[in-house]
Design an enzyme around this catalytic site. Structure first.
Site, PDB file in Angstrom:
ATOM      1  N   SER A  28       0.929  -1.433  -0.120  1.00 56.31           N
ATOM      2  CA  SER A  28      -0.054   0.112   0.011  1.00 56.31           C
ATOM      3  C   SER A  28       0.578   1.240   0.110  1.00 56.31           C
ATOM      4  CB  SER A  28      -0.896   0.266   1.320  1.00 56.31           C
ATOM      5  OG  SER A  28      -1.655  -1.143   1.074  1.00 56.31           O
ATOM      6  N   GLU A  32      -3.641 -14.431   1.288  1.00 57.03           N
ATOM      7  CA  GLU A  32      -4.212 -13.667   2.691  1.00 57.03           C
ATOM      8  C   GLU A  32      -5.631 -14.010   2.740  1.00 57.03           C
ATOM      9  OE1 GLU A  32      -4.043  -9.222   4.182  1.00 57.03           O
ATOM     10  OE2 GLU A  32      -4.529  -9.475   2.217  1.00 57.03           O
TER      11      GLU A  32
END
Lengths: 397, 381, 397, 381
Positions: free
Chosen positions: C117, C234
């Site tokens: 990110s 994830e």
């Protein structure tokens, strides 16, 4: 200034009443006299039933005449004519069209309906597929297509119509606006039954219906712009009256609660109190919107009025059905009927529950209203448009 | 089951006067200057460079500590409508000032009880706090909880969860032998112990107050105290609704502004329809919150329909403020989660305001009694 | 077949324990022996700590070893390494990369973090602006940029990194995937404090950080595809464990309710019961998802798990704060701390309320999850994309 | 305040067996053939060309009238899991059949009370109905309402709001002089008057039953009746959750299909993000409804955790079904409002199902007792 207008108007009303005593005057004659006196709709121009005064003075005239026992023009019978057709004709019509249509409309001699929505053009009104093609030999327009959700079509003498006159340009540009005679050959009206059992609306099938050239409103290709005048008139006409506390749906539910102590549960109580607060908040917000309008400073809050109303009507009627327990499993009547207006309070809870589902669809869906608020009030970007620059005929359907 | 009619709604003026509009402008300017985000954030770390200047700006520069103090006691002699304007701006700015607690709640109580001397001191910039639990909505809800007792000529007891401290003067309602009484206790009197907590909303901290002081003569006793408490708590609750409406409006505006700037997937994020629809719904709520807060203020000003108007405003605005702040955090994404962001300050304030002066549930319960929507009987359900 | 695997595995575990009695063997030595025995992660290939067996057999091995008192590799200290970096390196790495990185990762000798990110690339990960430019003279890559929301960055030895290697092509095509050394010069880690007062995460500033050519994972320009391997790992790792009734947030609120009869209100009672039902529904749904996974038939319901979890955590913690009345106005501690994991239950209600706001943002916002469900599960059309065919450098930012 | 532990959750098998999957396929095929939308819509106009063929298909072709009848009485000897599969398909199809009321509710009661003769007749395709108000959730809620009394050797009284009629056999619980008793009354006995109402859900009409008949010997009396009623009502409520889950799934699928076809503004309407997000949320709800319904059926089948599992399933699935149907109407736009549309049939059924066998509120109240989440004491709040 406004005081001057008021006293002037009061004198005119007095003069009208003196010359035409409502107690002894024929209804039609009285209405014609009221029209001539410019007291039909004071914000219309002189000669067309008005005096060119501010719109908000009309309520005062209506009150005075009602107090004197004067007949009215039965506005509930011609809601689309008065609320939508008249302002549009006034704004976009020729002097000849003003002369021909406005007087019989106001007098209630000619009833109007609206031919906008189609099976493939609901929220996306600009997608209408009904075609209007000129007949070179007569100068008339020949109309073919299907319209839906038309109230009063079976009672109407005329319709405001949006039809496609040019399929080769992008969709907003190829529309024109017509005043179509509903008694002409080729107009077929079929009741459109709803989930309540009733048919409030109609489907209208148009097969080679002829419209005189003089009944094109505005220029060819201006239909989208003019239709927006109509739709904006509709929005103005919603939510105009003062509302007492616990009016409407919330009152029905509250009465049911009070009348049936044996049905009360804590779960229903919390929902009822929450909805009562929300209904009161909506009522207060409506009061403020009206106060803003009255001082000529309309706030943007009005745009959310219908959104909130629809949600509340749905949640309240849902709760009411539940409050009734097994009695809520009944329904009053599925018989196909053709009511002229929605009777929310005259029927049972089940009817209210079903009918209220339409509140978030008719007259602009709640989804479209949220788009409008987000874009026009909050200034957020519009949806990416894929249909702006494509000829209508080339759009996927 | 009695056909007792529900209170009719009065026709109240819900539009701002020119005076109110000017007042709003002045307050907004002062708070914009005195309440920068960094300073508000630092409050939670125990560093306060903001509450002094902010209160000084409101109280001294604009004279708002004395807004509700009658002119004969040196105040502005204004009313709940003006107080609501100030509170709305305090909510927008998340201002760490005792306007609500001192200038509205305590002042209304003192005015109603005719405490000339104390009012004169408040008009000069002093502050006062009502020593009741923060969630107290009415004299009745105060009376149901333990608190300060008077016996043997002393006031003694502990009140937990009090807002409005530090303040110069404590207004202490007590359960006395002859019913309720209201005592005035200087905060620096012997036997006053105030412990202030780490608070969820650092812009309005919560304290516990422990008292063991000489009782002295109460300012008032009996039904007069009950009536004055109800009046002051209702006034403050109505004004708090304006604070909540202001906070909610700020959250909506900031979120719209943020989403109008931020881009993801090559588009302005505010153009994504799911967010547009949520913001449109929030817009409807915020507009209604503003209207019902204005309605409560007008009802208080006109002394008509106060109980219903205030209960509606509190039940409605408390929820809208929290919802607006929660949406603001979510729609600011990770940015709204950061310590530096002004958004979470509003979340914490909104959540604390939700408790203050009675939860929405408590106000809905009050409405049930006021508008004849009785709860189920215990056997039912 | 699976029975065969199980008994085979049990024999291997027994052999490991016999050769290395946990009671007397050094922790590091035991772990190395476990790695050599292929019992580290049985679904990994032989020679890389595994045996090439089905993934779901690992739990059985872990249980047997735990029962025997064997040390584990402290997986909670290296969640990103084990859950995200390892499967990605296995899937896309060279044999040399497997050799170099997997063993120290599993042993816990090297801790990993994730540099995905950025301030301008949150939900839109493919928009990352961090640049990686080859240094022709050394064959190294030189990385510059800023990353956010990096957990464990201050503890990590290595990072999985997505960076832009070609700004001249559309954004998804110009990304590459690197294994970056966090102890290299030019890596600066700053705590990122959250609304709770804590700093669970970090900002990471990369200034001329050098990455050897051997630490490019996959081919240049493959970064987006490889990152999706990571992100899918994830998702698999979420919601894997069986949950008892009233576990987690709902239990906290229920305990508060039971402990404080004096705080109870009917309003809170209705919300509590409603949320209790919803929490139980989520728990049951999770059980079914796990049963489906266990028989190798994962249903699509799992995609909604995180969405529902986030909403429930938020609503339950909000209710808990309200239940506490004035006590809910307190906060336990604003002091800046750097917890290694979220401690939802060890702190007060106010903390839970604030921290739960992150549940609908971190690891895929609820908005992005709704998009994914609508598009991948329900098959609805994707958003109109304006950035697919535009060179990254020409996109508005 | 007693530290009574809450019931632990059992580990139940929530996946369909092969038998269940086959059963689902068979039922779906029969209902697809026998329940066309036009015929279902016509029910409200008093024209029934559908309930006969649909029930014949289920009862005779598939033998499902006797699904829960033990094999020794000529039935299939299946259990709640299989019944839930059938009910889920009935919910999807909005089938106007007495499966829930006769083959589940009445049958469960007769099985528990060992009514061999009646069961044999049900196994041959006869139908039975329990004469209690439709919203009855338990023996306790039945006992709190007036109903049929027994005195002077006669059963007399009126029960309003009964579902499951017409049926051949009435199962009538009565308040007798020695406590509850269950009587079997043929519907064609003298003194039985059934009046069927115009119903919101024409696929499951509601009737009032008035009785003034010879009492005869009850099938059972006392606690045995109470226990059997609780068992049968819980079984039916758990199976009803499956009907609701099936109805909700149909609504979601139809809406997705419709929005994947319809275009407005040049785009497929299902591509507008606000709608996508609502459908994603609905998808999450529908998936959970399916899971909790499966859990309730498994709990009933295993006779473990029945009260909590059923209460959770009813509280959850009743709401999801209504929400799904309301979203389906809204997202079908004007089309969903038309009489010809299959969508409003589901809205009406979902709203009626919401009342059936206890409202979500009633089931949440039951949970409050089951899991030690006591209501406020009357003084509080």
């Amino acid at each position: 200034m406004s005081e001057q207008h008021r006293s002037d108007l009061e004198q005119r009303v007095t003069a009208l009443l003196e010359a035409h005593d409502p107690a002894t005057t024929d209804r039609a004659e009285f209405l014609r006299a009221r029209w001539e006196a410019g007291l039909a709709w004071v914000h219309f121009p002189a000669g067309l039933g008005g005096l060119g005064l501010p719109r908000d003075l009309q309520a005062h005239v209506d009150d005075l005449l009602a107090a004197a026992g004067a007949p009215d023009n039965a506005p509930e019978r011609n809601g689309i004519g008065l609320g939508m057709a008249a302002p549009t004709i006034l704004a976009h019509g020729t002097p000849e069209q003003h002369e021909r249509f406005l007087r019989p409309l106001w007098l209630g001699e000619e009833i109007w309906c609206q031919l906008f929505s189609e099976p493939g053009a609901g929220s996306d009104l600009a997608a209408v597929a009904t075609r209007a093609v000129p007949d070179e030999s007569t100068g008339e327009w020949v109309v073919n297509g299907q319209k839906v959700w038309t109230s009063s079509a079976h009672l109407a003498d005329f319709a405001i119509l949006v039809a496609r006159t040019d399929p080769d340009v992008p969709k907003h540009g190829g529309l024109s606006y017509f005043l179509l005679g509903m008694r002409e050959p080729g107009v077929e009206v079929r009741p459109l039954r709803q989930l309540t059992g009733e048919a409030e609306f109609n489907e209208v099938f148009l097969t080679d219906v002829r419209v005189p050239a003089a009944q094109l409103l505005g220029a060819v290709g201006e239909g989208w712009r003019i239709a927006n005048t109509t739709l904006n008139s509709e929005r103005v006409s919603i939510g105009g009256q003062a509302v007492p506390r616990e009016a409407g749906m919330v009152g029905k539910v509250a009465q049911t609660w009070r009348a049936h102590p044996e049905r009360r549960t804590h779960g229903a109580h919390r929902r009822l109190l929450d909805l009562w607060v929300q209904a009161e908040a909506a009522r207060i917000t409506g009061s403020r919107v009206r106060q803003q309008l009255a001082v000529g400073a309309p706030g943007p809050e009005g745009s959310a009025t219908k959104l909130v109303f629809a949600r509340l009507a749905q949640e309240l009627s849902a709760l009411e059905v539940e409050l009734l327990g097994e009695d809520g499993l009944r329904y009053d009547d599925w018989t196909l009927s053709r009511p002229e207006k929605v009777d929310f309070t005259g029927r049972d809870a089940g009817y209210r529950y079903l009918r209220a589902k339409g509140n978030s669809i008719e007259g602009g869906t709640s989804e479209i209203l949220r788009n409008i608020i987000a874009e026009r009030v909050l200034g957020l970007p519009g949806e990416p448009r894929v249909d702006k620059d494509v000829a209508w005929k080339d759009l996927p359907r | 089951m009695t056909a007792q009619p529900i209170p009719a709604a009065p026709d109240l003026d819900l539009l701002p006067s020119d005076v109110e509009t000017d007042l709003r402008r002045s307050v907004r300017a002062v708070l914009a200057k005195t309440c920068p985000t960094e300073a508000l954030v630092a409050l939670a770390d125990g560093s306060d460079d903001v509450s002094g200047p902010a209160w000084s700006g409101l109280a001294h520069d604009l004279g708002l500590a004395a807004l509700l103090v009658p002119e004969e006691h040196g105040g502005a002699g204004a009313g709940p409508r003006e107080a609501a304007v100030v509170a709305e701006e305090c909510g927008r700015a998340c201002a760490p000032v005792p306007f609500l607690t001192s200038a509205v709640l305590a002042t209304s109580l003192l005015v109603r009880l005719g405490a000339a001397e104390s009012l004169a001191r408040l008009a000069e910039g002093g502050t006062a706090a009502l020593v009741v639990p923060a969630g107290t909505a009415s004299a009745g809800s105060w009376a149901r909880r333990t608190g300060v007792e008077v016996s043997g000529g002393r006031l003694a007891g502990e009140v937990r969860g009090v807002v409005g401290l530090p303040a110069d003067l404590l207004l202490v309602p007590v359960h006395g032998p002859d019913g309720p009484a209201l005592h005035l206790v200087p905060v620096d009197a012997d036997g006053v112990a105030v412990s202030t907590h780490t608070s969820l909303d650092a812009t309005r901290p919560v304290s516990d107050v422990r008292l063991d002081v000489e009782a002295g003569t109460p300012l008032a006793t009996g039904d007069e105290v009950t009536a004055a408490l109800d009046h002051a708590l209702a006034t403050a609750a109505g004004v708090l609704a304006a604070e909540q409406a202001g906070l909610a409006a700020w959250c909506l505006e900031q979120t719209v502004a943020h989403l109008s700037e931020r881009r993801q997937f090559g588009r302005v994020v505010g153009g994504f329809q799911a967010l547009k629809h949520r913001l449109a719904d929030l817009y409807a709520e915020v507009g209604q919150a503003s209207a019902v807060a204005a309605h409560a203020a007008a009802a208080l000003a006109g002394e008509s329909d106060v109980p219903v108007s205030v209960a509606v405003a509190q039940a409605f605005c408390s929820e809208v403020a929290v919802h607006a702040a929660e949406e603001a955090v979510q729609l600011h994404g990770g940015l709204g989660m950061t310590w530096e962001s002004p958004v979470h300050l509003r979340l914490k304030r909104a959540k604390a305001d939700h408790v203050l002066l009675g939860s929405p549930d408590a106000h809905r319960d009050a409405l049930a009694r006021l508008v004849d929507l009785a709860a189920p009987t215990p056997e039912a359900g």
